[in-house]
Design a protein around this motif. Structure first.
Motif, PDB file in Angstrom:
ATOM      1  N   VAL A 181     -14.687  69.591  -9.989  1.00 16.51           N
ATOM      2  CA  VAL A 181     -15.616  69.102  -8.965  1.00 16.51           C
ATOM      3  C   VAL A 181     -16.947  68.698  -9.606  1.00 16.51           C
ATOM      4  N   THR A 182     -17.425  69.515 -10.521  1.00 19.07           N
ATOM      5  CA  THR A 182     -18.695  69.234 -11.194  1.00 19.07           C
ATOM      6  C   THR A 182     -18.623  67.935 -12.003  1.00 19.07           C
ATOM      7  N   HIS A 183     -17.487  67.694 -12.645  1.00 19.29           N
ATOM      8  CA  HIS A 183     -17.347  66.535 -13.526  1.00 19.29           C
ATOM      9  C   HIS A 183     -16.633  65.351 -12.874  1.00 19.29           C
ATOM     10  N   LEU A 184     -16.397  65.417 -11.579  1.00 18.79           N
ATOM     11  CA  LEU A 184     -15.697  64.328 -10.897  1.00 18.79           C
ATOM     12  C   LEU A 184     -16.375  62.974 -11.097  1.00 18.79           C
ATOM     13  N   PRO A 185     -17.698  62.870 -10.998  1.00 19.81           N
ATOM     14  CA  PRO A 185     -18.327  61.565 -11.249  1.00 19.81           C
ATOM     15  C   PRO A 185     -18.036  61.032 -12.664  1.00 19.81           C
ATOM     16  N   ASP A 186     -18.037  61.912 -13.658  1.00 16.86           N
ATOM     17  CA  ASP A 186     -17.726  61.495 -15.029  1.00 16.86           C
ATOM     18  C   ASP A 186     -16.284  61.034 -15.158  1.00 16.86           C
ATOM     19  N   ILE A 187     -15.388  61.738 -14.502  1.00 15.96           N
ATOM     20  CA  ILE A 187     -13.966  61.387 -14.544  1.00 15.96           C
ATOM     21  C   ILE A 187     -13.741  60.040 -13.858  1.00 15.96           C
ATOM     22  N   GLU A 188     -14.364  59.846 -12.703  1.00 17.41           N
ATOM     23  CA  GLU A 188     -14.212  58.570 -11.999  1.00 17.41           C
ATOM     24  C   GLU A 188     -14.770  57.416 -12.827  1.00 17.41           C
ATOM     25  N   GLN A 189     -15.896  57.633 -13.489  1.00 16.73           N
ATOM     26  CA  GLN A 189     -16.487  56.607 -14.357  1.00 16.73           C
ATOM     27  C   GLN A 189     -15.541  56.274 -15.511  1.00 16.73           C
ATOM     28  N   ALA A 190     -14.982  57.280 -16.130  1.00 15.67           N
ATOM     29  CA  ALA A 190     -14.044  57.066 -17.236  1.00 15.67           C
ATOM     30  C   ALA A 190     -12.814  56.295 -16.763  1.00 15.67           C
ATOM     31  N   ARG A 191     -12.317  56.608 -15.580  1.00 15.56           N
ATOM     32  CA  ARG A 191     -11.164  55.885 -15.036  1.00 15.56           C
ATOM     33  C   ARG A 191     -11.491  54.420 -14.798  1.00 15.56           C
ATOM     34  N   GLN A 192     -12.674  54.160 -14.234  1.00  9.93           N
ATOM     35  CA  GLN A 192     -13.087  52.774 -13.992  1.00  9.93           C
ATOM     36  C   GLN A 192     -13.192  52.000 -15.298  1.00  9.93           C
ATOM     37  N   GLU A 193     -13.785  52.610 -16.299  1.00  9.77           N
ATOM     38  CA  GLU A 193     -13.916  51.948 -17.599  1.00  9.77           C
ATOM     39  C   GLU A 193     -12.552  51.700 -18.226  1.00  9.77           C
ATOM     40  N   PHE A 194     -11.662  52.657 -18.126  1.00  7.30           N
ATOM     41  CA  PHE A 194     -10.311  52.502 -18.649  1.00  7.30           C
ATOM     42  C   PHE A 194      -9.595  51.353 -17.950  1.00  7.30           C
ATOM     43  N   ASP A 195      -9.674  51.340 -16.612  1.00  6.84           N
ATOM     44  CA  ASP A 195      -9.006  50.287 -15.844  1.00  6.84           C
ATOM     45  C   ASP A 195      -9.551  48.916 -16.199  1.00  6.84           C
ATOM     46  N   LEU A 196     -10.860  48.806 -16.392  1.00  7.34           N
ATOM     47  CA  LEU A 196     -11.451  47.529 -16.782  1.00  7.34           C
ATOM     48  C   LEU A 196     -10.930  47.085 -18.148  1.00  7.34           C
ATOM     49  N   ARG A 197     -10.864  48.013 -19.091  1.00  4.66           N
ATOM     50  CA  ARG A 197     -10.329  47.680 -20.426  1.00  4.66           C
ATOM     51  C   ARG A 197      -8.864  47.288 -20.341  1.00  4.66           C
ATOM     52  N   SER A 198      -8.112  47.986 -19.519  1.00  2.00           N
ATOM     53  CA  SER A 198      -6.679  47.702 -19.396  1.00  2.00           C
ATOM     54  C   SER A 198      -6.436  46.326 -18.802  1.00  2.00           C
ATOM     55  N   HIS A 199      -7.230  45.950 -17.797  1.00  5.61           N
ATOM     56  CA  HIS A 199      -7.074  44.638 -17.171  1.00  5.61           C
ATOM     57  C   HIS A 199      -7.540  43.522 -18.099  1.00  5.61           C
ATOM     58  N   ALA A 200      -8.533  43.802 -18.923  1.00  2.00           N
ATOM     59  CA  ALA A 200      -9.053  42.785 -19.839  1.00  2.00           C
ATOM     60  C   ALA A 200      -8.098  42.540 -21.002  1.00  2.00           C
ATOM     61  N   ASN A 201      -7.293  43.536 -21.343  1.00  4.70           N
ATOM     62  CA  ASN A 201      -6.387  43.424 -22.478  1.00  4.70           C
ATOM     63  C   ASN A 201      -5.013  43.961 -22.088  1.00  4.70           C
ATOM     64  N   PRO A 202      -4.171  43.140 -21.406  1.00  4.44           N
ATOM     65  CA  PRO A 202      -2.879  43.626 -20.903  1.00  4.44           C
ATOM     66  C   PRO A 202      -1.939  44.143 -21.993  1.00  4.44           C
ATOM     67  N   GLU A 203      -2.028  43.599 -23.224  1.00  7.08           N
ATOM     68  CA  GLU A 203      -1.143  44.064 -24.295  1.00  7.08           C
ATOM     69  C   GLU A 203      -1.457  45.505 -24.680  1.00  7.08           C
TER      70      GLU A 203
END
Length: 99
Positions: A73-95
């Motif tokens: 619960v304390t780190h949920l904002p950090d986890i959500e931020q990391a997920r967003q960054e990961f998803d952005l990287r994944s969409h930018a580089n499908p391979e």
């Protein structure tokens, strides 16, 4: 953690958890029983009544799990931020997803 306050019937546990399929709950409870964390009691009624309760080993896990929940619960904002960054990287580089 739902069983920390005492024994519960299967359907009450399923209602409290919400969003879990009957199969997944059954498999999870079976695994917890196999690991010695949960005890299953079947009463010879019609229809049969099944209760689940934590064993002493299961109760010993409630404090560390509560701490883990607090950490999450304390780190949920950090986890959500990391997920967003990961998803952005994944969409930018499908391979990258397959490598």
């Amino acid at each position: 953690m739902r069983l920390a306050s005492g024994r519960m019937r299967y359907n009450a546990l399923k209602r409290q958890l919400g969003g879990i399929s009957q199969r997944m709950l059954t498999l999870t409870l079976r695994g917890l029983e196999r690991d010695g964390l949960v005890a299953r009691t079947v009463y010879g009624m019609v229809p049969p009544r099944v209760d689940y309760a934590l064993t002493s080993l299961g109760h010993s896990l409630t404090v560390p799990l509560a701490e883990l929940g607090l950490w999450a619960v304390t780190h949920l904002p950090d986890i959500e931020q990391a997920r967003q960054e990961f998803d952005l990287r994944s969409h930018a580089n499908p391979e990258w997803k397959h490598g």
